[in-house]
Design a protein around this motif. Structure first.
Motif, PDB file in Angstrom:
ATOM      1  N   ASP A 118      15.815  83.515 -22.461  1.00  0.00           N
ATOM      2  CA  ASP A 118      14.996  83.099 -23.866  1.00  0.00           C
ATOM      3  C   ASP A 118      13.529  83.078 -23.785  1.00  0.00           C
ATOM      4  O   ASP A 118      12.873  83.689 -24.394  1.00  0.00           O
ATOM      5  N   ALA A 119      13.115  82.733 -22.585  1.00  0.00           N
ATOM      6  CA  ALA A 119      11.692  82.512 -22.308  1.00  0.00           C
ATOM      7  C   ALA A 119      11.206  83.793 -21.892  1.00  0.00           C
ATOM      8  O   ALA A 119       9.976  84.115 -22.383  1.00  0.00           O
ATOM      9  N   LEU A 120      11.733  84.687 -21.255  1.00  0.00           N
ATOM     10  CA  LEU A 120      11.215  86.038 -20.830  1.00  0.00           C
ATOM     11  C   LEU A 120      11.229  87.067 -22.300  1.00  0.00           C
ATOM     12  O   LEU A 120      10.170  87.568 -22.303  1.00  0.00           O
ATOM     13  N   GLU A 121      12.399  86.909 -23.071  1.00  0.00           N
ATOM     14  CA  GLU A 121      12.097  87.691 -24.133  1.00  0.00           C
ATOM     15  C   GLU A 121      10.981  87.125 -25.236  1.00  0.00           C
ATOM     16  O   GLU A 121      10.471  87.952 -25.835  1.00  0.00           O
ATOM     17  N   ALA A 122      10.785  86.062 -25.188  1.00  0.00           N
ATOM     18  CA  ALA A 122       9.790  85.245 -25.968  1.00  0.00           C
ATOM     19  C   ALA A 122       8.435  85.963 -25.560  1.00  0.00           C
ATOM     20  O   ALA A 122       7.605  86.198 -26.203  1.00  0.00           O
ATOM     21  N   ALA A 123       8.259  85.699 -24.239  1.00  0.00           N
ATOM     22  CA  ALA A 123       7.172  86.190 -23.565  1.00  0.00           C
ATOM     23  C   ALA A 123       6.875  87.835 -23.851  1.00  0.00           C
ATOM     24  O   ALA A 123       5.531  88.032 -24.215  1.00  0.00           O
ATOM     25  N   LEU A 124       7.845  88.494 -23.530  1.00  0.00           N
ATOM     26  CA  LEU A 124       7.760  89.961 -23.867  1.00  0.00           C
ATOM     27  C   LEU A 124       7.216  90.540 -25.224  1.00  0.00           C
ATOM     28  O   LEU A 124       6.531  91.129 -25.623  1.00  0.00           O
ATOM     29  N   GLY A 125       8.041  89.594 -26.284  1.00  0.00           N
ATOM     30  CA  GLY A 125       7.741  89.614 -27.509  1.00  0.00           C
ATOM     31  C   GLY A 125       6.306  89.614 -28.061  1.00  0.00           C
ATOM     32  O   GLY A 125       5.676  90.204 -28.661  1.00  0.00           O
ATOM     33  N   ARG A 126       5.787  88.393 -27.291  1.00  0.00           N
ATOM     34  CA  ARG A 126       4.422  88.007 -27.571  1.00  0.00           C
ATOM     35  C   ARG A 126       3.152  89.039 -27.270  1.00  0.00           C
ATOM     36  O   ARG A 126       2.406  89.600 -27.796  1.00  0.00           O
ATOM     37  N   PHE A 127       3.768  89.340 -25.947  1.00  0.00           N
ATOM     38  CA  PHE A 127       2.802  90.671 -25.192  1.00  0.00           C
ATOM     39  C   PHE A 127       2.923  91.851 -26.029  1.00  0.00           C
ATOM     40  O   PHE A 127       1.821  92.740 -26.492  1.00  0.00           O
ATOM     41  N   ALA A 128       4.069  92.359 -26.445  1.00  0.00           N
ATOM     42  CA  ALA A 128       4.431  93.461 -26.956  1.00  0.00           C
ATOM     43  C   ALA A 128       4.218  93.525 -28.323  1.00  0.00           C
ATOM     44  O   ALA A 128       4.133  94.652 -29.140  1.00  0.00           O
ATOM     45  N   ALA A 129       4.194  92.322 -29.216  1.00  0.00           N
ATOM     46  CA  ALA A 129       4.111  92.154 -30.667  1.00  0.00           C
ATOM     47  C   ALA A 129       5.264  92.751 -31.249  1.00  0.00           C
ATOM     48  O   ALA A 129       4.976  93.490 -32.225  1.00  0.00           O
ATOM     49  N   CYS A 130       6.648  92.616 -30.606  1.00  0.00           N
ATOM     50  CA  CYS A 130       7.648  93.292 -31.422  1.00  0.00           C
ATOM     51  C   CYS A 130       8.881  92.270 -30.536  1.00  0.00           C
ATOM     52  O   CYS A 130       8.873  91.639 -29.716  1.00  0.00           O
ATOM     53  N   GLU A 131      10.135  92.447 -31.376  1.00  0.00           N
ATOM     54  CA  GLU A 131      11.222  91.855 -30.873  1.00  0.00           C
ATOM     55  C   GLU A 131      11.668  92.648 -29.697  1.00  0.00           C
ATOM     56  O   GLU A 131      11.713  93.629 -29.684  1.00  0.00           O
ATOM     57  N   VAL A 132      12.067  91.695 -28.540  1.00  0.00           N
ATOM     58  CA  VAL A 132      12.496  92.618 -27.500  1.00  0.00           C
ATOM     59  C   VAL A 132      13.906  91.891 -26.821  1.00  0.00           C
ATOM     60  O   VAL A 132      14.116  90.784 -27.061  1.00  0.00           O
ATOM     61  N   ARG A 180       1.476  91.312 -15.679  1.00  0.00           N
ATOM     62  CA  ARG A 180       0.364  90.436 -15.805  1.00  0.00           C
ATOM     63  C   ARG A 180       0.233  89.914 -17.376  1.00  0.00           C
ATOM     64  O   ARG A 180       0.118  88.789 -17.571  1.00  0.00           O
ATOM     65  N   GLY A 181       0.410  91.038 -18.142  1.00  0.00           N
ATOM     66  CA  GLY A 181       0.595  90.342 -19.685  1.00  0.00           C
ATOM     67  C   GLY A 181       1.646  89.542 -19.964  1.00  0.00           C
ATOM     68  O   GLY A 181       1.373  88.502 -20.784  1.00  0.00           O
ATOM     69  N   THR A 182       2.972  89.949 -19.622  1.00  0.00           N
ATOM     70  CA  THR A 182       4.123  89.037 -19.752  1.00  0.00           C
ATOM     71  C   THR A 182       3.938  87.696 -18.915  1.00  0.00           C
ATOM     72  O   THR A 182       4.337  86.842 -19.697  1.00  0.00           O
ATOM     73  N   ASN A 183       3.365  87.939 -17.893  1.00  0.00           N
ATOM     74  CA  ASN A 183       3.287  86.276 -17.022  1.00  0.00           C
ATOM     75  C   ASN A 183       2.146  85.449 -17.879  1.00  0.00           C
ATOM     76  O   ASN A 183       2.379  84.303 -17.624  1.00  0.00           O
ATOM     77  N   THR A 184       1.384  86.099 -18.529  1.00  0.00           N
ATOM     78  CA  THR A 184       0.484  85.411 -19.322  1.00  0.00           C
ATOM     79  C   THR A 184       1.278  84.267 -20.190  1.00  0.00           C
ATOM     80  O   THR A 184       0.759  83.145 -20.561  1.00  0.00           O
ATOM     81  N   PHE A 185       2.297  84.729 -20.830  1.00  0.00           N
ATOM     82  CA  PHE A 185       2.992  84.003 -21.896  1.00  0.00           C
ATOM     83  C   PHE A 185       4.359  83.228 -21.236  1.00  0.00           C
ATOM     84  O   PHE A 185       5.092  82.798 -21.895  1.00  0.00           O
TER      85      PHE A 185
END
Length: 268
Positions: free
Chosen positions: A28-42, A76-81
């Protein structure tokens, strides 16, 4: 395109890897962070699901995405979130037929166990604990009983979803550094709670409460009720999967250097 990511995390605060309706998992945490960085559902697929409280040093996941970023930007972008106890360690583009779970040829776990009259404090959550002295020779003899291809039903959780209880346990290596024992397990795949159930049995033998012959009988019985109780998750670390060399994916991350007893070999 398909990406493979290597992930490390401390599992203490999470309900395991696999996403749940109420959240609170690593996925849940990883997919939320990837989604915020990529601006789409992951959505992600992992190499090996971990239980609540279990840690990972090189969990591998794959995902399909139509956003173009450099590999280092995905890290780096994903780790930000991400929260402080989860971090993407590496990113690599892979062919569409790569599959993090189905493509794994093996998986590795380490269990760290503190042998001490006093429970863990600073290392709480990172180590299992036994107050009973352990005998190295008995521990090695018990571990040898389990090597090979067997039906491991006696070490299988009732919630296990694996299609078959037959797995190949290729190696159990044992090291010790001071009061910390490190047991590494490598196998084709593992059943739900398999390593923790094995640990409970190994400690029974190494502490002198049972003999190696008892463990052989437990294995042959395929009866979970005859084995020791499931041991605590705290000391269990998923070291990561093994893949064919063609993928050229990292098998080691910097967190490996922080894990105790990485090089001290136990002498019997």
């Amino acid at each position: 395109m398909r990406l493979a990511l290597g992930l490390s995390y401390r599992g203490t605060a999470y309900k395991g890897w696999q996403s749940q309706p109420g959240g609170g998992t690593v996925q849940d945490a990883l997919e939320a962070a990837l989604g915020r960085f990529a601006a789409c559902e992951v959505r992600t697929v992992c190499a090996g699901r971990t239980d609540a409280g279990v840690h990972a040093l090189n969990q591998v996941v794959h995902l399909d995405i139509d956003r173009e970023r450099e590999n280092y930007s995905w890290v780096r972008g994903t780790n930000t979130f991400l929260p402080d106890d989860i971090a993407v360690q590496w990113c690599q583009r892979v062919p569409d037929h790569f599959h993090a779970r189905n493509g794994a040829r093996g998986r590795r776990y380490a269990y760290l166990l503190l042998e001490s009259p006093v429970r863990p404090a600073l290392e709480s959550g990172q180590l299992g604990w036994t107050f009973r002295p352990l005998d190295g020779a008995r521990l090695r003899a018990a571990a040898n009983v389990l090597i090979g291809e067997h039906d491991y039903s006696a070490f299988r959780s009732s919630e296990c979803q694996a299609l078959s209880p037959v797995k190949q346990l290729r190696e159990i290596s044992i090291r010790r550094q001071g009061a910390v024992w490190r047991l590494e397990f490598e196998g084709s795949a593992f059943l739900h709670h398999m390593v923790r159930n094995i640990m409970g049995c190994l400690i029974m033998v190494a502490s002198g409460r049972r003999e190696s012959a008892w463990l052989a009988d437990v294995l042959a019985s395929r009866d979970r009720k005859l084995a020791a109780p499931t041991f605590m998750p705290d000391g269990l670390h998923f070291l990561g999967p093994r893949y064919d060399a063609e993928w050229a994916l990292p098998e080691r991350t910097p967190p490996f250097d922080a894990l105790p007893a990485d090089t001290a070999v136990l002498a019997f």
